[in-house]
Design a protein around this motif. Structure first.
Motif, PDB file in Angstrom:
ATOM      1  N   THR A   1       8.524 -34.657  15.554  1.00 44.72           N
ATOM      2  CA  THR A   1       7.396 -35.055  16.397  1.00 44.72           C
ATOM      3  C   THR A   1       6.080 -34.526  15.845  1.00 44.72           C
ATOM      4  O   THR A   1       5.926 -33.314  15.622  1.00 44.72           O
ATOM      5  N   ASP A   2       5.126 -35.428  15.615  1.00 42.94           N
ATOM      6  CA  ASP A   2       3.785 -35.021  15.182  1.00 42.94           C
ATOM      7  C   ASP A   2       3.017 -34.439  16.361  1.00 42.94           C
ATOM      8  O   ASP A   2       3.134 -34.915  17.501  1.00 42.94           O
ATOM      9  N   ILE A   3       2.217 -33.400  16.087  1.00 41.94           N
ATOM     10  CA  ILE A   3       1.418 -32.743  17.121  1.00 41.94           C
ATOM     11  C   ILE A   3      -0.052 -32.819  16.714  1.00 41.94           C
ATOM     12  O   ILE A   3      -0.421 -32.402  15.609  1.00 41.94           O
ATOM     13  N   GLU A   4      -0.871 -33.361  17.585  1.00 40.79           N
ATOM     14  CA  GLU A   4      -2.299 -33.473  17.307  1.00 40.79           C
ATOM     15  C   GLU A   4      -3.000 -32.146  17.583  1.00 40.79           C
ATOM     16  O   GLU A   4      -2.904 -31.600  18.679  1.00 40.79           O
ATOM     17  N   LEU A   5      -3.708 -31.626  16.587  1.00 41.04           N
ATOM     18  CA  LEU A   5      -4.458 -30.385  16.742  1.00 41.04           C
ATOM     19  C   LEU A   5      -5.900 -30.593  16.312  1.00 41.04           C
ATOM     20  O   LEU A   5      -6.175 -31.373  15.394  1.00 41.04           O
ATOM     21  N   THR A   6      -6.810 -29.881  16.970  1.00 36.93           N
ATOM     22  CA  THR A   6      -8.193 -29.900  16.525  1.00 36.93           C
ATOM     23  C   THR A   6      -8.293 -29.064  15.241  1.00 36.93           C
ATOM     24  O   THR A   6      -7.373 -28.317  14.889  1.00 36.93           O
ATOM     25  N   ALA A   7      -9.411 -29.159  14.546  1.00 42.52           N
ATOM     26  CA  ALA A   7      -9.599 -28.405  13.309  1.00 42.52           C
ATOM     27  C   ALA A   7      -9.494 -26.903  13.562  1.00 42.52           C
ATOM     28  O   ALA A   7      -8.886 -26.164  12.788  1.00 42.52           O
ATOM     29  N   ARG A   8     -10.069 -26.434  14.678  1.00 43.10           N
ATOM     30  CA  ARG A   8     -10.035 -25.005  14.975  1.00 43.10           C
ATOM     31  C   ARG A   8      -8.619 -24.567  15.357  1.00 43.10           C
ATOM     32  O   ARG A   8      -8.156 -23.496  14.942  1.00 43.10           O
ATOM     33  N   GLU A   9      -7.924 -25.376  16.145  1.00 45.03           N
ATOM     34  CA  GLU A   9      -6.541 -25.042  16.503  1.00 45.03           C
ATOM     35  C   GLU A   9      -5.667 -24.960  15.263  1.00 45.03           C
ATOM     36  O   GLU A   9      -4.835 -24.057  15.122  1.00 45.03           O
ATOM     37  N   LEU A  10      -5.877 -25.900  14.355  1.00 42.80           N
ATOM     38  CA  LEU A  10      -5.100 -25.903  13.117  1.00 42.80           C
ATOM     39  C   LEU A  10      -5.361 -24.634  12.315  1.00 42.80           C
ATOM     40  O   LEU A  10      -4.437 -24.027  11.766  1.00 42.80           O
ATOM     41  N   ALA A  11      -6.624 -24.213  12.247  1.00 38.94           N
ATOM     42  CA  ALA A  11      -6.981 -23.018  11.485  1.00 38.94           C
ATOM     43  C   ALA A  11      -6.368 -21.761  12.101  1.00 38.94           C
ATOM     44  O   ALA A  11      -5.901 -20.864  11.385  1.00 38.94           O
ATOM     45  N   VAL A  12      -6.380 -21.675  13.439  1.00 35.81           N
ATOM     46  CA  VAL A  12      -5.780 -20.513  14.108  1.00 35.81           C
ATOM     47  C   VAL A  12      -4.271 -20.490  13.881  1.00 35.81           C
ATOM     48  O   VAL A  12      -3.688 -19.446  13.566  1.00 35.81           O
ATOM     49  N   LEU A  13      -3.628 -21.649  14.012  1.00 30.26           N
ATOM     50  CA  LEU A  13      -2.180 -21.715  13.803  1.00 30.26           C
ATOM     51  C   LEU A  13      -1.823 -21.370  12.356  1.00 30.26           C
ATOM     52  O   LEU A  13      -0.839 -20.674  12.094  1.00 30.26           O
ATOM     53  N   ARG A  14      -2.630 -21.830  11.434  1.00 29.51           N
ATOM     54  CA  ARG A  14      -2.387 -21.524  10.027  1.00 29.51           C
ATOM     55  C   ARG A  14      -2.453 -20.017   9.785  1.00 29.51           C
ATOM     56  O   ARG A  14      -1.625 -19.449   9.063  1.00 29.51           O
ATOM     57  N   CYS A  15      -3.435 -19.361  10.388  1.00 21.72           N
ATOM     58  CA  CYS A  15      -3.586 -17.919  10.253  1.00 21.72           C
ATOM     59  C   CYS A  15      -2.352 -17.197  10.788  1.00 21.72           C
ATOM     60  O   CYS A  15      -1.839 -16.262  10.169  1.00 21.72           O
ATOM     61  N   LEU A  16      -1.846 -17.645  11.936  1.00 25.07           N
ATOM     62  CA  LEU A  16      -0.674 -17.016  12.544  1.00 25.07           C
ATOM     63  C   LEU A  16       0.579 -17.252  11.709  1.00 25.07           C
ATOM     64  O   LEU A  16       1.362 -16.333  11.463  1.00 25.07           O
ATOM     65  N   MET A  17       0.772 -18.490  11.250  1.00 20.88           N
ATOM     66  CA  MET A  17       1.979 -18.814  10.505  1.00 20.88           C
ATOM     67  C   MET A  17       1.989 -18.153   9.130  1.00 20.88           C
ATOM     68  O   MET A  17       3.045 -17.800   8.601  1.00 20.88           O
ATOM     69  N   ALA A  18       0.806 -17.961   8.548  1.00 16.95           N
ATOM     70  CA  ALA A  18       0.723 -17.302   7.244  1.00 16.95           C
ATOM     71  C   ALA A  18       1.116 -15.841   7.345  1.00 16.95           C
ATOM     72  O   ALA A  18       1.437 -15.206   6.336  1.00 16.95           O
ATOM     73  N   GLY A  19       1.110 -15.288   8.563  1.00 14.62           N
ATOM     74  CA  GLY A  19       1.529 -13.908   8.760  1.00 14.62           C
ATOM     75  C   GLY A  19       3.018 -13.710   8.602  1.00 14.62           C
ATOM     76  O   GLY A  19       3.500 -12.577   8.535  1.00 14.62           O
TER      77      GLY A  19
END
Length: 226
Positions: free
Chosen positions: A147-165
Motif C-alpha cells: 500500500t502506497d502512503i501519501e506524505l508531505t515533504a516535511r513528513e517524509l523528511a521526518v520519517l527518513r530521519c527516524l528510519m535512518a536511525g
C-alpha cells in the motif's frame, strides 16, 4: 585528500595535523564535538578522523548524526578505550574503522588510504526499511506492504530521519536540525505534531506501532507488530 581531525588532546591534534599535511593532505582540526560537528556538516571531506571522548557531542553522536543525514564520509574513530564492546559501539554508530590509542601514525595512514579506496557509493542505502514499512526518499515513495502512503515533504523528511536511525533513539533536537532550515527559530514541540501525523498515516490504519516514543530523548523505529 581533505581530512577533518576532531581531537581534543592538543598535542595529538597538532601532531596529526602536521603529519597529514606533510603527506600532502589538506587538514582541518576541531578540538571539541560542537566545532567538529559544525565542520563535518558544512564542508565536504574525503575522510574524518574522529576521537570518541570529546567536550560536547561525543564521536559516537557526531558519527550517528552524519549517517542519519545520509553523509557517508569515511570515519576512522580514535579512542583511549579498549575492548570489543567499545569497538562495537563505534561501528554501530556508523564508523568505518576503529583505532585504539596509542597508535602508529603509519598504521593510521594505511587505514585512511584503505577507507578512501572503498568509496562511499556502495555503503549508501537507497531504500530505508523497518518491518514492512519502506521509504525511498529519492523517489519520494512510502509504502506499507503493498500500500502506497501519501506524505508531505516535511513528513517524509521526518520519517527518513527516524528510519535512518536504524532502531536507535533519535533526539527531537536532531530531527529539528536535520529537517528544518532554521531550527533555532522553531518550537521543538513541532516535532511531536509531525510524529503524530506520521503515526496516523503509517501506523494506525495498519494496526501497527512502529514509531516509538523514547521518554526524555525522542523517538525510534521498531518493526511495528500489531
Amino acid at each position: 585528500m581533505h581530512i577533518l581531525v576532531v581531537e581534543d588532546e592538543e598535542g595529538l591534534a597538532d601532531s596529526l595535523r602536521r603529519g597529514l599535511a606533510a603527506e600532502g593532505h589538506w587538514v582541518d582540526v576541531a578540538r571539541d564535538g560542537h566545532r567538529g560537528l559544525e565542520l563535518a556538516l558544512s564542508a565536504a571531506y574525503d575522510a574524518i578522523v574522529l576521537d570518541v571522548m570529546l567536550p560536547g557531542p561525543s564521536g559516537y553522536e557526531i558519527c550517528g548524526r552524519l549517517r542519519r543525514r545520509d553523509d557517508w564520509t569515511p570515519v576512522l574513530m580514535l579512542t583511549a578505550k579498549d575492548g570489543e564492546y567499545d569497538e562495537a559501539e563505534g561501528l554501530d554508530a556508523g564508523a568505518d574503522d576503529y583505532l585504539t590509542k596509542p597508535f602508529s601514525f603509519v598504521v593510521l595512514l594505511a587505514r585512511l588510504r584503505a577507507l578512501t579506496r572503498r568509496g562511499r557509493a556502495a555503503e549508501r542505502p537507497r531504500t530505508l526499511q523497518c518491518g514492512d514499512l519502506t521509504l525511498d526518499a529519492e523517489a519520494r515513495r512510502c509504502r506499507r506492504g503493498d500500500t502506497d502512503i501519501e506524505l508531505t515533504a516535511r513528513e517524509l523528511a521526518v520519517l527518513r530521519c527516524l528510519m535512518a536511525g536504524e532502531g536507535q533513539a533519535v533526539a527531537k533536537r536532531d530531527i529539528l536540525d536535520e529537517v528544518w532550515d532554521s531550527p533555532a527559530d522553531v518550537d521543538p514541540n513541532i516535532v511531536e505534531v509531525y510524529v503524530s501525523s506520521l503515526r496516523k498515516k503509517v501506523d494506525t490504519p495498519f494496526g501497527r506501532h512502529s514509531i516509538r516514543t523514547v521518554h526524555g530523548t525522542g523517538y525510534r523505529m521498531a518493526p511495528g507488530e500489531d
